[in-house]
Design an enzyme around this catalytic site. Sequence first.
Site, PDB file in Angstrom:
ATOM      1  N   ASP A 218      43.538 -25.148  58.561  1.00 59.47           N
ATOM      2  CA  ASP A 218      44.634 -25.278  59.521  1.00 59.47           C
ATOM      3  C   ASP A 218      45.801 -26.074  58.921  1.00 59.47           C
ATOM      4  O   ASP A 218      45.589 -27.138  58.326  1.00 59.47           O
ATOM      5  CB  ASP A 218      44.167 -26.011  60.777  1.00 59.47           C
ATOM      6  N   HIS A 220      48.906 -26.035  61.057  1.00 60.71           N
ATOM      7  CA  HIS A 220      49.430 -26.438  62.374  1.00 60.71           C
ATOM      8  C   HIS A 220      50.864 -26.975  62.337  1.00 60.71           C
ATOM      9  O   HIS A 220      51.144 -28.054  62.869  1.00 60.71           O
ATOM     10  CB  HIS A 220      48.509 -27.478  63.000  1.00 60.71           C
ATOM     11  N   ASP A 247      45.576 -20.712  62.022  1.00 60.20           N
ATOM     12  CA  ASP A 247      46.224 -21.863  62.669  1.00 60.20           C
ATOM     13  C   ASP A 247      47.365 -22.414  61.822  1.00 60.20           C
ATOM     14  O   ASP A 247      47.416 -23.597  61.497  1.00 60.20           O
ATOM     15  CB  ASP A 247      45.200 -22.946  63.011  1.00 60.20           C
ATOM     16  N   ASP A 250      51.646 -23.994  66.046  1.00 57.77           N
ATOM     17  CA  ASP A 250      51.310 -24.803  67.230  1.00 57.77           C
ATOM     18  C   ASP A 250      51.058 -26.264  66.845  1.00 57.77           C
ATOM     19  O   ASP A 250      50.656 -26.583  65.728  1.00 57.77           O
ATOM     20  CB  ASP A 250      50.107 -24.257  67.997  1.00 57.77           C
ATOM     21  N   ARG A 251      51.272 -27.121  67.833  1.00 56.48           N
ATOM     22  CA  ARG A 251      51.089 -28.573  67.743  1.00 56.48           C
ATOM     23  C   ARG A 251      52.152 -29.219  66.855  1.00 56.48           C
ATOM     24  O   ARG A 251      53.003 -29.935  67.332  1.00 56.48           O
ATOM     25  CB  ARG A 251      49.670 -28.938  67.310  1.00 56.48           C
ATOM     26  N   ASN A 279      42.701 -18.946  65.929  1.00 57.92           N
ATOM     27  CA  ASN A 279      42.766 -18.873  67.389  1.00 57.92           C
ATOM     28  C   ASN A 279      44.142 -19.269  67.923  1.00 57.92           C
ATOM     29  O   ASN A 279      44.482 -18.966  69.067  1.00 57.92           O
ATOM     30  CB  ASN A 279      41.681 -19.747  68.035  1.00 57.92           C
ATOM     31  N   HIS A 280      44.959 -19.925  67.094  1.00 56.85           N
ATOM     32  CA  HIS A 280      46.326 -20.265  67.528  1.00 56.85           C
ATOM     33  C   HIS A 280      47.347 -19.190  67.166  1.00 56.85           C
ATOM     34  O   HIS A 280      48.520 -19.336  67.516  1.00 56.85           O
ATOM     35  CB  HIS A 280      46.752 -21.620  66.963  1.00 56.85           C
ATOM     36  N   HIS A 328      38.168 -17.993  60.441  1.00 61.49           N
ATOM     37  CA  HIS A 328      38.718 -19.207  61.036  1.00 61.49           C
ATOM     38  C   HIS A 328      37.671 -20.014  61.814  1.00 61.49           C
ATOM     39  O   HIS A 328      37.533 -21.223  61.609  1.00 61.49           O
ATOM     40  CB  HIS A 328      39.896 -18.881  61.957  1.00 61.49           C
ATOM     41  N   ARG A 378      34.037 -27.226  73.002  1.00 57.51           N
ATOM     42  CA  ARG A 378      35.444 -27.084  73.374  1.00 57.51           C
ATOM     43  C   ARG A 378      35.627 -26.216  74.607  1.00 57.51           C
ATOM     44  O   ARG A 378      36.732 -26.012  75.073  1.00 57.51           O
ATOM     45  CB  ARG A 378      36.278 -26.566  72.196  1.00 57.51           C
ATOM     46  N   HIS A 405      39.264 -24.616  61.729  1.00 60.10           N
ATOM     47  CA  HIS A 405      39.173 -24.697  63.190  1.00 60.10           C
ATOM     48  C   HIS A 405      38.896 -26.097  63.730  1.00 60.10           C
ATOM     49  O   HIS A 405      39.087 -26.336  64.917  1.00 60.10           O
ATOM     50  CB  HIS A 405      38.091 -23.717  63.661  1.00 60.10           C
TER      51      HIS A 405
END
Length: 477
Positions: A218, A220, A247, A250-251, A279-280, A328, A378, A405
């Site tokens: 990731d 991100h 990923d 995002d964030r 997943n993002h 991922h 999660r 992840h």
Amino acid sequence: MAAEDAVAMKNKGNDAFRHMDWPAAIEFYTKAIELNDHEPSFYTNRAQANIKLEAYGYAVADATKAIEIDPTFAKAYYRRAVANTSILKHSDAIHDWKMVVRRNPSDKLAKSQYEACQKMVKRDAFLKAIEIADAPSAAVGLDLESMVVDDSYDGVRLKDEMTQEFIDDMIERFKTGKLLHKKYVFQMLLAVKQIVYEESTMVETRVKPDQQLTVCGDTHGQYFDLLEIFRLNGFPSATHGYLFNGDFVDRGSWSTEVCLLLYAYKMLFPSNFFLNRGNHETDDMNRMYGFEGECKAKYNERVFKIFSESFSALPLATLIGDKYLVLHGGLFSDDKVSLDDIRKLNRHNQRQPGHEGLMMEMLWTDPQTMPGRGPSKRGVGMQFGPDVTKRFCDNNGLEAVIRSHEVRMEGYEVEHNGKCITIFSAPNYCDSTKNRGGYINIDSSHELSFHQFDAVPHPDIKPMAYANNGMNSMMGM
């Protein structure tokens, strides 16, 4: 005496929490609960530490236990609402936000969250109602030829093919907060969408003699940390390939910069630079965690929509040298799933991963230390144990599964007796986790070497700066 000891453990947990040591905080709160399992605040404190670790399923369970002990405890409803909102279960969260507002009508943050949640529930229903299976591309009617890049644009011009000169200029532009011209953004998105669409659902590659492949987890939206990987390890080239395992966005608040740089390298080295979906790289996560807002703020809504189309075209896994499966999330709810099942999966029939099935599991599942399978910490997908990993590797002739992840404090972790490797490449994740980043180099003999790096300074823009749904304020709770 047990009650006093329990409070002492809770206080130690609070101290660890203040120092952002979430795992230690959870350990102390758990000890407090073992000494006194009738105190709701112990559960809500542990829920908040689990939220910090993105273990939203565990947070929901803890908050629910606190509510069972004290149905009037507003903080428990608050924690459960935050956790459910974080995993996009807005219809569950809305009832808890309502309870918080009812009990604390002067809580402005809770009221704004309740209102935001109401909007999200309505929006989700609207999007579902207008969903069309074969919706036309957002690129329909986009006339790149007629888009004029006027003389005031001070960057390198992009012609028909990607060049190293354009990438070098783009890297410097992004460092100083400049954007690309929208024409070039659209040009890159459409080119990469076509390249990755034509790739297999599971890309299969080998590291050739005198070459190297680096696997990153990731990133991100942490653009300056991505550049640090390249500075330390070498920039992508014809002999040095990279695989980014989902990923990208995002964030972090430089998600467009990260993704456009990765896409530029994909254009320049299409057979030596690989991108797996995470997943993002999905619409619902992008709406919640900032990427949609960032695209609209820096470019426009059409850019986001074509980004979305490119994400849905991305491969879901990469097989390296017939030894390592890179994906991922993780493994599957059924031992019968094989590499052939991944090969045969037609990802183009399903743009978004949904709540079940192979695609969802490839993007969302996590390893656990216990044998067998268990519910997801999660709240989405499930967890798989070392025996599940061993069977999958044995059945498919693999040495290991490499996945991402999840934050790992040292940047990577080798578990499940060496058969499950987690790699995470966003150091000091969300400017608060204090983890290192990691990446894996693979040589032509397909041996792995692990590397760590630390976060580097970046301009003063906070994570989630472009999230417009209150998630940015909830992160600080």
